[in-house]
Design a protein around this motif. Structure first.
Motif, PDB file in Angstrom:
ATOM      1  N   PRO A  74      52.489 -37.490 114.400  1.00  0.00           N
ATOM      2  CA  PRO A  74      51.442 -36.555 113.470  1.00  0.00           C
ATOM      3  C   PRO A  74      51.504 -36.780 112.043  1.00  0.00           C
ATOM      4  N   GLY A  75      52.955 -37.120 111.866  1.00  0.00           N
ATOM      5  CA  GLY A  75      53.539 -37.183 110.345  1.00  0.00           C
ATOM      6  C   GLY A  75      53.004 -38.912 109.572  1.00  0.00           C
ATOM      7  N   LEU A  76      53.058 -39.667 111.101  1.00  0.00           N
ATOM      8  CA  LEU A  76      52.573 -40.832 111.043  1.00  0.00           C
ATOM      9  C   LEU A  76      50.827 -41.589 109.890  1.00  0.00           C
ATOM     10  N   PHE A  77      50.470 -40.305 110.742  1.00  0.00           N
ATOM     11  CA  PHE A  77      49.071 -40.294 110.033  1.00  0.00           C
ATOM     12  C   PHE A  77      48.641 -39.403 109.088  1.00  0.00           C
ATOM     13  N   THR A  78      49.630 -38.358 108.536  1.00  0.00           N
ATOM     14  CA  THR A  78      49.635 -37.876 107.503  1.00  0.00           C
ATOM     15  C   THR A  78      50.379 -39.322 106.395  1.00  0.00           C
ATOM     16  N   LYS A  79      51.463 -39.859 106.238  1.00  0.00           N
ATOM     17  CA  LYS A  79      51.402 -40.471 105.508  1.00  0.00           C
ATOM     18  C   LYS A  79      50.387 -41.669 105.110  1.00  0.00           C
ATOM     19  N   LEU A  80      49.966 -42.551 106.565  1.00  0.00           N
ATOM     20  CA  LEU A  80      48.830 -43.969 106.188  1.00  0.00           C
ATOM     21  C   LEU A  80      47.301 -42.913 105.958  1.00  0.00           C
ATOM     22  N   ASP A 101      57.976 -39.621 112.754  1.00  0.00           N
ATOM     23  CA  ASP A 101      56.505 -40.470 112.600  1.00  0.00           C
ATOM     24  C   ASP A 101      56.484 -41.433 113.804  1.00  0.00           C
ATOM     25  N   LEU A 102      57.494 -41.979 114.259  1.00  0.00           N
ATOM     26  CA  LEU A 102      57.334 -43.456 115.371  1.00  0.00           C
ATOM     27  C   LEU A 102      58.179 -42.839 116.308  1.00  0.00           C
TER      28      LEU A 102
END
Length: 405
Positions: free
Chosen positions: A129-135, A164-165
């Protein structure tokens, strides 16, 4: 095999790969055709030469017959990361993974000899989920994709938490796996931080019969009831069809749970107690109502006193799906790490569950297990994370291009 001593190949630097287009990926195309030939003749070759294909509709390492060794690595993107950097990471991983899984050195491989025995290596990528938030890609997530609730049985340690990954790297040889971990990790160290590394194992290749269900370190046959690749319902249970998330079509989702086994107190339980707790015999994994591992479980069978032979609170009773939808594909690995201070053992299970929809398939089962499961006395979830696993890619594409491109 490609020769990286060629100056034109060496010139394909990390910087160019990060900034280049999809056409950059064509450099290794001349070698990809050999992968299929090796796979078709693999039974005549040493185990170290067996190859699992990297390119295809789905990522490898999911329906792949589980290899003996697995490493799961959680990466966090640096706060300054933007989509172009994420694209560069995915191009780099896709290019290097396609080479390593084919038994070829990665583009910047400084230990190229370690890449020559692929040993059924697979590399699988997931997005937390963190990847979607950061990008800024929150609108590209399915509605059901979110961190799991914290259950009453959980004793979660943040060091095993969401990242994130995810890289899931599996193979039959620990040297091959360790080399792939090193190559794929060091090439993104300026762009990410490693949150955790989890190492798991199963029986060595050839130790058990092909297709045998694994055993966990409690001695239990683990994963008998599991959708079978190729069965009529497998695709609908595991692969996303893109209806609520077009870029995920052909991909799936992953729930990764780290479950500590309380081996010291498990040792105090006698064999009949262990079997009643689980609901299966230890000798061959048969349900207590049957004689063979794959016998249909019958919860109505009683003993001479009218008591059900499989208690309602046993693990298999609580884990059993109540609707056809409440099923997922499990691909677990044991872990056995050095004991921490005050412990005599540090063992457990890296539980990997793949499904089309976490909320509909995984959560109802996990809630029942949390509410009551006799096995909870001896198992403790200490890590929890969820990921979206993008579909596979073709030879001139990269993983995640449908989301990031």
């Amino acid at each position: 095999m490609a020769d990286n001593s060629n100056p034109h190949v060496r010139a394909l630097s990390r910087r160019r790969l990060l900034g280049g287009g999809v056409a950059t990926l064509g450099v290794a195309g001349i070698t990809w055709g050999a992968t299929t030939a090796i796979d078709q003749r693999g039974h005549d070759r040493p185990a170290g030469q067996l190859v699992e294909p990297f390119h295809g509709a789905h990522q490898g390492g999911i329906t792949t017959t589980p290899q003996a060794h697995a490493v799961f690595i959680g990466f966090d993107l640096l706060p300054s990361t933007d989509r172009s950097v994420a694209v560069g990471i995915m191009k780099m991983w896709s290019e290097d993974a396609s080479r390593l899984t084919a038994g070829q050195p990665a583009l910047a491989d400084t230990e190229r000899e370690l890449s020559l025995d692929p040993a059924r290596l697979t590399v699988t990528v997931g997005y937390g989920p963190g990847l979607f938030t950061k990008l800024g890609l929150q609108d590209s997530q399915p509605d059901w994709f979110a961190p799991l609730p914290i259950y009453a049985i959980d004793r979660l340690d943040d060091r095993w938490g969401a990242s994130d990954l995810l890289l899931q790297i599996c193979g039959d040889d620990p040297v091959t796996v360790a080399h792939a971990v090193r190559v794929l990790s060091k090439n993104v160290r300026a762009l990410t931080t490693i949150r955790w590394t989890q190492r798991g194992f199963r029986n060595a290749r050839g130790t058990t019969a092909e297709g045998a269900t694994m055993r966990n370190l409690m001695g239990q046959v683990d994963g008998t009831v599991n959708p079978r690749p190729g069965s009529t319902d497998f695709d609908s249970l595991v692969w996303h069809d893109g209806t609520d998330c077009p870029w995920l079509a052909g991909g799936t989702s992953l729930v990764l749970r780290r479950i500590r086994m309380e081996m010291d107190t498990w040792d105090e339980l006698d064999r009949p107690g262990r079997e009643i707790t689980v609901g299966r015999t230890l000798s061959n994994g048969a349900p207590l109502s049957g004689t063979d591992e794959f016998d249909e479980v019958d919860f109505e069978v009683t003993d001479a006193f009218g008591i059900p032979v499989i208690p309602q609170g046993s693990h298999i009773a609580r884990a059993r799906h109540t609707t056809p939808q409440e099923q997922f594909f499990r691909r677990a690995y044991n872990y056995d790490d050095a004991p921490e201070a005050g412990q005599s053992s540090n063992s457990g299970l890296i539980f990997a569950a793949y499904q089309r929809d976490i909320a509909a398939q995984y959560l109802p089962v996990q809630q029942r297990l949390s509410d009551f499961d006799a096995l909870n006395e001896w198992t403790t979830p200490i890590g929890s994370a969820v990921y979206l696993v993008p579909p596979g890619c073709g030879e001139n594409d990269y993983l995640g291009s449908g989301l990031l491109g």
